[in-house]
Write a protein that holds these residues in place. Structure first.
Motif, mmCIF file in Angstrom:
data_model
loop_
_atom_site.group_PDB
_atom_site.id
_atom_site.type_symbol
_atom_site.label_atom_id
_atom_site.label_comp_id
_atom_site.label_asym_id
_atom_site.label_seq_id
_atom_site.Cartn_x
_atom_site.Cartn_y
_atom_site.Cartn_z
ATOM 1 N N GLY A 1 50.077 43.519 37.513
ATOM 2 C CA GLY A 1 49.713 42.135 37.224
ATOM 3 C C GLY A 1 48.894 41.551 38.369
ATOM 4 O O GLY A 1 49.254 41.683 39.532
ATOM 5 N N GLY A 2 47.752 40.938 38.035
ATOM 6 C CA GLY A 2 46.878 40.347 39.039
ATOM 7 C C GLY A 2 45.833 41.301 39.597
ATOM 8 O O GLY A 2 44.913 40.853 40.278
ATOM 9 N N PHE A 3 45.942 42.611 39.323
ATOM 10 C CA PHE A 3 44.937 43.560 39.800
ATOM 11 C C PHE A 3 43.611 43.287 39.101
ATOM 12 O O PHE A 3 43.579 43.053 37.899
ATOM 13 C CB PHE A 3 45.344 45.000 39.479
ATOM 14 N N GLU A 4 42.517 43.377 39.827
ATOM 15 C CA GLU A 4 41.196 43.307 39.211
ATOM 16 C C GLU A 4 40.729 44.729 38.960
ATOM 17 O O GLU A 4 40.677 45.546 39.871
ATOM 18 C CB GLU A 4 40.200 42.581 40.099
ATOM 19 N N LEU A 5 40.392 45.005 37.704
ATOM 20 C CA LEU A 5 39.984 46.346 37.295
ATOM 21 C C LEU A 5 38.580 46.314 36.719
ATOM 22 O O LEU A 5 38.103 45.275 36.276
ATOM 23 C CB LEU A 5 40.949 46.905 36.248
ATOM 24 N N LEU B 1 57.424 51.113 31.987
ATOM 25 C CA LEU B 1 56.548 49.961 32.141
ATOM 26 C C LEU B 1 55.367 50.134 31.213
ATOM 27 O O LEU B 1 55.134 51.192 30.671
ATOM 28 C CB LEU B 1 56.079 49.791 33.590
ATOM 29 N N VAL B 2 54.655 49.049 31.012
ATOM 30 C CA VAL B 2 53.486 49.093 30.146
ATOM 31 C C VAL B 2 52.368 49.789 30.906
ATOM 32 O O VAL B 2 51.988 49.365 31.993
ATOM 33 C CB VAL B 2 53.054 47.671 29.749
ATOM 34 N N GLY B 3 51.856 50.870 30.361
ATOM 35 C CA GLY B 3 50.755 51.575 30.997
ATOM 36 C C GLY B 3 49.582 51.760 30.059
ATOM 37 O O GLY B 3 48.459 51.979 30.486
ATOM 38 N N PHE B 4 49.867 51.645 28.781
ATOM 39 C CA PHE B 4 48.852 51.896 27.768
ATOM 40 C C PHE B 4 47.649 50.979 27.914
ATOM 41 O O PHE B 4 46.512 51.403 27.792
ATOM 42 C CB PHE B 4 49.491 51.726 26.389
ATOM 43 N N GLU B 5 47.878 49.711 28.196
ATOM 44 C CA GLU B 5 46.789 48.733 28.232
ATOM 45 C C GLU B 5 46.029 48.712 29.557
ATOM 46 O O GLU B 5 44.955 48.136 29.636
ATOM 47 C CB GLU B 5 47.339 47.348 27.906
ATOM 48 N N THR B 6 46.579 49.349 30.572
ATOM 49 C CA THR B 6 45.921 49.366 31.877
ATOM 50 C C THR B 6 45.408 50.741 32.280
ATOM 51 O O THR B 6 44.655 50.857 33.247
ATOM 52 C CB THR B 6 46.886 48.857 32.974
ATOM 53 N N ALA B 7 45.790 51.782 31.552
ATOM 54 C CA ALA B 7 45.499 53.156 31.969
ATOM 55 C C ALA B 7 44.013 53.410 32.193
ATOM 56 O O ALA B 7 43.623 53.965 33.230
ATOM 57 C CB ALA B 7 46.054 54.152 30.948
ATOM 58 N N PHE B 8 43.172 53.021 31.236
ATOM 59 C CA PHE B 8 41.748 53.305 31.374
ATOM 60 C C PHE B 8 41.140 52.524 32.533
ATOM 61 O O PHE B 8 40.432 53.099 33.375
ATOM 62 C CB PHE B 8 40.999 53.010 30.070
ATOM 63 N N GLY B 9 41.400 51.238 32.613
ATOM 64 C CA GLY B 9 40.860 50.421 33.709
ATOM 65 C C GLY B 9 41.320 50.898 35.071
ATOM 66 O O GLY B 9 40.544 50.952 36.031
ATOM 67 N N LEU B 10 42.582 51.266 35.180
ATOM 68 C CA LEU B 10 43.091 51.795 36.452
ATOM 69 C C LEU B 10 42.405 53.111 36.805
ATOM 70 O O LEU B 10 42.024 53.329 37.961
ATOM 71 C CB LEU B 10 44.605 52.002 36.379
ATOM 72 N N ALA B 11 42.239 53.980 35.821
ATOM 73 C CA ALA B 11 41.609 55.280 36.083
ATOM 74 C C ALA B 11 40.152 55.111 36.497
ATOM 75 O O ALA B 11 39.690 55.776 37.439
ATOM 76 C CB ALA B 11 41.718 56.177 34.857
ATOM 77 N N VAL B 12 39.420 54.230 35.827
ATOM 78 C CA VAL B 12 38.022 53.994 36.215
ATOM 79 C C VAL B 12 37.963 53.410 37.616
ATOM 80 O O VAL B 12 37.206 53.877 38.472
ATOM 81 C CB VAL B 12 37.307 53.071 35.197
ATOM 82 N N THR B 13 38.776 52.384 37.866
ATOM 83 C CA THR B 13 38.731 51.684 39.151
ATOM 84 C C THR B 13 39.189 52.560 40.311
ATOM 85 O O THR B 13 38.538 52.609 41.358
ATOM 86 C CB THR B 13 39.603 50.412 39.090
ATOM 87 N N VAL C 1 44.350 42.008 35.304
ATOM 88 C CA VAL C 1 45.523 42.355 34.502
ATOM 89 C C VAL C 1 46.425 41.131 34.381
ATOM 90 O O VAL C 1 46.900 40.598 35.380
ATOM 91 C CB VAL C 1 46.310 43.536 35.124
ATOM 92 N N ASP C 2 46.623 40.685 33.150
ATOM 93 C CA ASP C 2 47.494 39.551 32.852
ATOM 94 C C ASP C 2 48.553 40.023 31.859
ATOM 95 O O ASP C 2 48.273 40.160 30.669
ATOM 96 C CB ASP C 2 46.687 38.403 32.249
ATOM 97 N N PRO C 3 49.762 40.296 32.330
ATOM 98 C CA PRO C 3 50.804 40.805 31.441
ATOM 99 C C PRO C 3 51.057 39.905 30.230
ATOM 100 O O PRO C 3 51.432 40.393 29.172
ATOM 101 C CB PRO C 3 52.048 40.875 32.332
ATOM 102 N N ASN C 4 50.824 38.628 30.356
ATOM 103 C CA ASN C 4 51.052 37.716 29.236
ATOM 104 C C ASN C 4 50.065 37.948 28.096
ATOM 105 O O ASN C 4 50.316 37.530 26.968
ATOM 106 C CB ASN C 4 50.988 36.265 29.695
ATOM 107 N N SER C 5 48.943 38.605 28.382
ATOM 108 C CA SER C 5 47.959 38.870 27.331
ATOM 109 C C SER C 5 48.121 40.267 26.732
ATOM 110 O O SER C 5 47.365 40.638 25.837
ATOM 111 C CB SER C 5 46.537 38.704 27.879
#
Length: 118
Positions: free
Chosen positions: A92-96, A14-26, A77-81
Motif C-alpha cells: 500500500g502506497g508504493f508507486e509502481l 495477502l493480495v498479490g494478484f493486483e500488484t504482481a505485474f506492476g511490482l515485477a515491472v518496477t 497501490v491503494d488497497p481500497n481500490s
C-alpha cells in the motif's frame, strides 16, 4: 471476513494478484534483473507448463487468453481500490510502473481498464 482486518491479525496470505505485474515491472524489469520477454514467459508460459495446462503462447489453434498491459502507466497501490475481497498488502502506497489494462479469457473480456468485469 478473515482478511478484512489489520494486517497483523489477518489470516495467512495477502493480495498479490493486483500488484504482481506492476511490482515485477518496477522491481525486476526496470532494474534490469529480468527482460520484459523473461517476465512475460515467467508469468504465462512457465505457470502453464508447471501446472500441465494449455496456454502460455499465442500459436495458431492455442487458447487466446491474452493480457494487455500499459508498460508506462505509473500508479500508487491503494488497497481500497482492489477488486479482490481482501485488502491486505504490504505494498500500500508504493508507486509502481506498469499496469494490466485488459485480460481476455476464452475470448471474453474479464478485466477492462484494470477493473474485473462480471
Amino acid at each position: 471476513m478473515k482478511k478484512n482486518v489489520e494486517f497483523q491479525l489477518a489470516s495467512n496470505g495477502l493480495v498479490g494478484f493486483e500488484t504482481a505485474f506492476g511490482l515485477a515491472v518496477t522491481k525486476l524489469v526496470q532494474t534490469n534483473e529480468l527482460t520484459l520477454s523473461d517476465l512475460v514467459r515467467l508469468m504465462s508460459a512457465a505457470p502453464a507448463k508447471i501446472l500441465h495446462i494449455p496456454g502460455g503462447n499465442l500459436s495458431e489453434g492455442s487458447l487466446a487468453d491474452i493480457t494487455l498491459c500499459d508498460l508506462h502507466e505509473r500508479w500508487v497501490v491503494d488497497p481500497n481500490s482492489f477488486q479482490s475481497k481482501a485488502k491486505n498488502t504490504p505494498f500500500g502506497g508504493f508507486e509502481l510502473t506498469g499496469r494490466v489494462k485488459y485480460t481476455m479469457v476464452g475470448g471474453r473480456i474479464v478485466v477492462e481498464d484494470s477493473k474485473v468485469c462480471v
